[in-house]
Design an enzyme around this catalytic site. Sequence first.
Site, PDB file in Angstrom:
ATOM      1  N   ASP A  71       0.873  -1.169   0.000  1.00  0.00           N
ATOM      2  CA  ASP A  71       0.000   0.000   0.000  1.00  0.00           C
ATOM      3  C   ASP A  71       0.921   1.234   0.000  1.00  0.00           C
ATOM      4  O   ASP A  71       2.114   1.118   0.330  1.00  0.00           O
ATOM      5  CB  ASP A  71      -0.859  -0.053   1.278  1.00  0.00           C
ATOM      6  CG  ASP A  71      -1.474   1.277   1.608  1.00  0.00           C
ATOM      7  OD1 ASP A  71      -2.145   1.829   0.725  1.00  0.00           O
ATOM      8  OD2 ASP A  71      -1.273   1.776   2.741  1.00  0.00           O
ATOM      9  N   ASP A 122      -0.037   5.165   1.008  1.00  0.00           N
ATOM     10  CA  ASP A 122      -0.233   6.078   2.148  1.00  0.00           C
ATOM     11  C   ASP A 122      -0.247   5.316   3.472  1.00  0.00           C
ATOM     12  O   ASP A 122      -1.070   4.427   3.672  1.00  0.00           O
ATOM     13  CB  ASP A 122      -1.562   6.828   2.011  1.00  0.00           C
ATOM     14  CG  ASP A 122      -1.518   7.873   0.915  1.00  0.00           C
ATOM     15  OD1 ASP A 122      -0.726   8.805   1.018  1.00  0.00           O
ATOM     16  OD2 ASP A 122      -2.299   7.734  -0.052  1.00  0.00           O
ATOM     17  N   ARG A 166      -0.290  11.100   2.008  1.00  0.00           N
ATOM     18  CA  ARG A 166      -0.127  12.158   0.999  1.00  0.00           C
ATOM     19  C   ARG A 166       1.210  12.893   1.076  1.00  0.00           C
ATOM     20  O   ARG A 166       1.323  14.042   0.643  1.00  0.00           O
ATOM     21  CB  ARG A 166      -1.300  13.166   1.048  1.00  0.00           C
ATOM     22  CG  ARG A 166      -2.649  12.628   0.657  1.00  0.00           C
ATOM     23  CD  ARG A 166      -2.742  12.209  -0.812  1.00  0.00           C
ATOM     24  NE  ARG A 166      -2.580  13.339  -1.734  1.00  0.00           N
ATOM     25  CZ  ARG A 166      -1.569  13.464  -2.595  1.00  0.00           C
ATOM     26  NH1 ARG A 166      -0.625  12.547  -2.665  1.00  0.00           N
ATOM     27  NH2 ARG A 166      -1.513  14.486  -3.401  1.00  0.00           N
ATOM     28  N   ARG A 176     -12.173   9.649 -11.380  1.00  0.00           N
ATOM     29  CA  ARG A 176     -10.976   8.885 -11.766  1.00  0.00           C
ATOM     30  C   ARG A 176     -11.363   7.765 -12.721  1.00  0.00           C
ATOM     31  O   ARG A 176     -12.549   7.537 -12.953  1.00  0.00           O
ATOM     32  CB  ARG A 176     -10.315   8.301 -10.514  1.00  0.00           C
ATOM     33  CG  ARG A 176      -9.886   9.363  -9.511  1.00  0.00           C
ATOM     34  CD  ARG A 176      -9.262   8.728  -8.289  1.00  0.00           C
ATOM     35  NE  ARG A 176      -8.857   9.721  -7.309  1.00  0.00           N
ATOM     36  CZ  ARG A 176      -8.474   9.408  -6.074  1.00  0.00           C
ATOM     37  NH1 ARG A 176      -8.455   8.144  -5.678  1.00  0.00           N
ATOM     38  NH2 ARG A 176      -8.109  10.354  -5.234  1.00  0.00           N
ATOM     39  N   ARG A 235     -10.889  18.449  -2.042  1.00  0.00           N
ATOM     40  CA  ARG A 235      -9.486  18.040  -2.181  1.00  0.00           C
ATOM     41  C   ARG A 235      -8.536  19.224  -2.322  1.00  0.00           C
ATOM     42  O   ARG A 235      -7.330  19.072  -2.183  1.00  0.00           O
ATOM     43  CB  ARG A 235      -9.303  17.086  -3.381  1.00  0.00           C
ATOM     44  CG  ARG A 235     -10.090  15.798  -3.284  1.00  0.00           C
ATOM     45  CD  ARG A 235      -9.440  14.699  -4.098  1.00  0.00           C
ATOM     46  NE  ARG A 235      -8.112  14.413  -3.615  1.00  0.00           N
ATOM     47  CZ  ARG A 235      -7.847  13.659  -2.537  1.00  0.00           C
ATOM     48  NH1 ARG A 235      -8.835  13.111  -1.857  1.00  0.00           N
ATOM     49  NH2 ARG A 235      -6.616  13.453  -2.159  1.00  0.00           N
ATOM     50  N   ARG A 282      -6.360  19.949   5.915  1.00  0.00           N
ATOM     51  CA  ARG A 282      -6.498  18.482   5.830  1.00  0.00           C
ATOM     52  C   ARG A 282      -6.447  17.879   7.238  1.00  0.00           C
ATOM     53  O   ARG A 282      -7.304  17.076   7.633  1.00  0.00           O
ATOM     54  CB  ARG A 282      -5.366  17.967   4.945  1.00  0.00           C
ATOM     55  CG  ARG A 282      -5.124  16.488   4.929  1.00  0.00           C
ATOM     56  CD  ARG A 282      -3.993  16.165   3.969  1.00  0.00           C
ATOM     57  NE  ARG A 282      -4.476  16.032   2.603  1.00  0.00           N
ATOM     58  CZ  ARG A 282      -4.969  14.907   2.099  1.00  0.00           C
ATOM     59  NH1 ARG A 282      -4.985  13.813   2.809  1.00  0.00           N
ATOM     60  NH2 ARG A 282      -5.426  14.843   0.868  1.00  0.00           N
ATOM     61  N   SER A 288     -11.338  12.043   2.693  1.00  0.00           N
ATOM     62  CA  SER A 288     -12.228  11.611   1.615  1.00  0.00           C
ATOM     63  C   SER A 288     -12.606  10.139   1.767  1.00  0.00           C
ATOM     64  O   SER A 288     -12.133   9.456   2.674  1.00  0.00           O
ATOM     65  CB  SER A 288     -11.511  11.807   0.275  1.00  0.00           C
ATOM     66  OG  SER A 288     -10.378  10.946   0.207  1.00  0.00           O
ATOM     67  N   ASP A 340     -13.473   6.644  -1.105  1.00  0.00           N
ATOM     68  CA  ASP A 340     -13.519   6.186  -2.496  1.00  0.00           C
ATOM     69  C   ASP A 340     -14.822   5.426  -2.752  1.00  0.00           C
ATOM     70  O   ASP A 340     -15.304   4.710  -1.865  1.00  0.00           O
ATOM     71  CB  ASP A 340     -12.341   5.247  -2.786  1.00  0.00           C
ATOM     72  CG  ASP A 340     -10.990   5.948  -2.645  1.00  0.00           C
ATOM     73  OD1 ASP A 340     -10.917   7.158  -2.919  1.00  0.00           O
ATOM     74  OD2 ASP A 340     -10.021   5.277  -2.261  1.00  0.00           O
ATOM     75  N   ASP A 343      -1.483  -0.585   6.005  1.00  0.00           N
ATOM     76  CA  ASP A 343      -1.781  -0.056   7.356  1.00  0.00           C
ATOM     77  C   ASP A 343      -3.272  -0.124   7.696  1.00  0.00           C
ATOM     78  O   ASP A 343      -3.638  -0.224   8.850  1.00  0.00           O
ATOM     79  CB  ASP A 343      -1.255   1.381   7.519  1.00  0.00           C
ATOM     80  CG  ASP A 343      -1.979   2.376   6.626  1.00  0.00           C
ATOM     81  OD1 ASP A 343      -2.327   2.005   5.478  1.00  0.00           O
ATOM     82  OD2 ASP A 343      -2.219   3.504   7.067  1.00  0.00           O
ATOM     83  N   TYR A 380      -5.454  -7.935   2.274  1.00  0.00           N
ATOM     84  CA  TYR A 380      -4.722  -8.430   3.450  1.00  0.00           C
ATOM     85  C   TYR A 380      -5.244  -9.809   3.875  1.00  0.00           C
ATOM     86  O   TYR A 380      -4.481 -10.668   4.319  1.00  0.00           O
ATOM     87  CB  TYR A 380      -4.875  -7.409   4.577  1.00  0.00           C
ATOM     88  CG  TYR A 380      -4.323  -7.808   5.919  1.00  0.00           C
ATOM     89  CD1 TYR A 380      -2.950  -7.827   6.150  1.00  0.00           C
ATOM     90  CD2 TYR A 380      -5.174  -8.138   6.978  1.00  0.00           C
ATOM     91  CE1 TYR A 380      -2.438  -8.173   7.389  1.00  0.00           C
ATOM     92  CE2 TYR A 380      -4.675  -8.485   8.216  1.00  0.00           C
ATOM     93  CZ  TYR A 380      -3.304  -8.504   8.420  1.00  0.00           C
ATOM     94  OH  TYR A 380      -2.806  -8.852   9.650  1.00  0.00           O
TER      95      TYR A 380
HETATM   96  O1  M1P Z   1      -4.344   5.925  -0.444  1.00  0.00           O
HETATM   97  C1  M1P Z   1      -5.354   6.186   0.491  1.00  0.00           C
HETATM   98  C2  M1P Z   1      -6.258   7.333   0.035  1.00  0.00           C
HETATM   99  O2  M1P Z   1      -5.477   8.496  -0.183  1.00  0.00           O
HETATM  100  C3  M1P Z   1      -6.216   9.634  -0.465  1.00  0.00           C
HETATM  101  O3  M1P Z   1      -7.064   9.911   0.609  1.00  0.00           O
HETATM  102  P1  M1P Z   1      -7.142  11.320   1.370  1.00  0.00           P
HETATM  103  O4  M1P Z   1      -6.898  12.384   0.365  1.00  0.00           O
HETATM  104  O5  M1P Z   1      -8.521  11.309   1.954  1.00  0.00           O
HETATM  105  O6  M1P Z   1      -6.087  11.287   2.456  1.00  0.00           O
HETATM  106  C4  M1P Z   1      -7.092   9.466  -1.695  1.00  0.00           C
HETATM  107  O7  M1P Z   1      -6.312   9.535  -2.868  1.00  0.00           O
HETATM  108  C5  M1P Z   1      -7.866   8.167  -1.637  1.00  0.00           C
HETATM  109  O8  M1P Z   1      -8.439   7.909  -2.898  1.00  0.00           O
HETATM  110  C6  M1P Z   1      -7.010   7.005  -1.249  1.00  0.00           C
HETATM  111  O9  M1P Z   1      -7.788   5.857  -1.075  1.00  0.00           O
END
Ligand code: M1P
Length: 252
Positions: free
Chosen positions: A17, A19, A26, A128, A139, A146, A184, A186, A214, A226
């Site tokens: 994964d 993030d 991010r 997307r 966003r 954030r 956000s 998805d 995570d 997972y």
């Molecule tokens: O990779 C996890 C998520 O990262 C982003 O989420 P956020 O902007 O809410 O922190 C998004 O790109 C989301 O699509 C993705 O699942």
Amino acid sequence: MADWQDREHPDTIVLFDVDGTLTPARRDVTPEVTEILKALKKKVVIGFVGGSDISKQLEQLGPNCINEFDFAFSENGLTAYRSGKQLASQSFIEWIGEEKYTKLVDFILKYIADLDLPKKRGCFVEFRNGMINVSPIGRNCSMKERAEFEAYDKIHNIRTKFVLALKNAFSDYSLTFSIGGQISFDVFPTGWDKTYCLKHIEAEGFKTIHFFGDKTYEGGNDYEIYTHPKVTGHSVNNPGETVKKLKEIFNI
Ligand code: M1P
């Protein structure tokens, strides 16, 4: 097709994964993680599978990441690369159709308009290839905003309530709503979670598939892959733990 014979274990793939696993949410990858991935690539085949779209992953993992990783999977694998070359895939809008999609987006925008939030910015729906991403704050918010939203959401459960309303209103749409990040969630067809990327590696015949993530708890966006029967899952809390586990498991 490359058969990965330059690797010590050509029949093993390690998927990550992004993030919270390879990078903070991010944010950019650190040299420590880049170095360990380079060492790992000598031993096994490596890939990433994130919920974000490819533009965000290029920012976070570096502009050459689709070549540095053997497999690059964006949007859970709905956008996919093997050795830097794009693989064929499906699209969300073709799957759902314009009529149903418009009803869904109209509902989302009306719901956000009625939300009582301390701050709203722009880009509430990101369209997307394999999903839409919905953000109540938008966003376009700054890094500070954030973090503020994430803290506010922990108290007020804005996203959880939003997802519940969508599940009720669109129970016949076969959609999954996945809260994977900070601001956000998805929305994609049920089944197009991170296990989707496994379709792209089926023909490779890997004997062992490792996955590091995570959000591996039920409801998290790493849960399905997972817990997949063909996958050996590893749960981590941050990139530091990923590095530690890689050193232990692969003797790097
Ligand atoms: O990779 C996890 C998520 O990262 C982003 O989420 P956020 O902007 O809410 O922190 C998004 O790109 C989301 O699509 C993705 O699942």
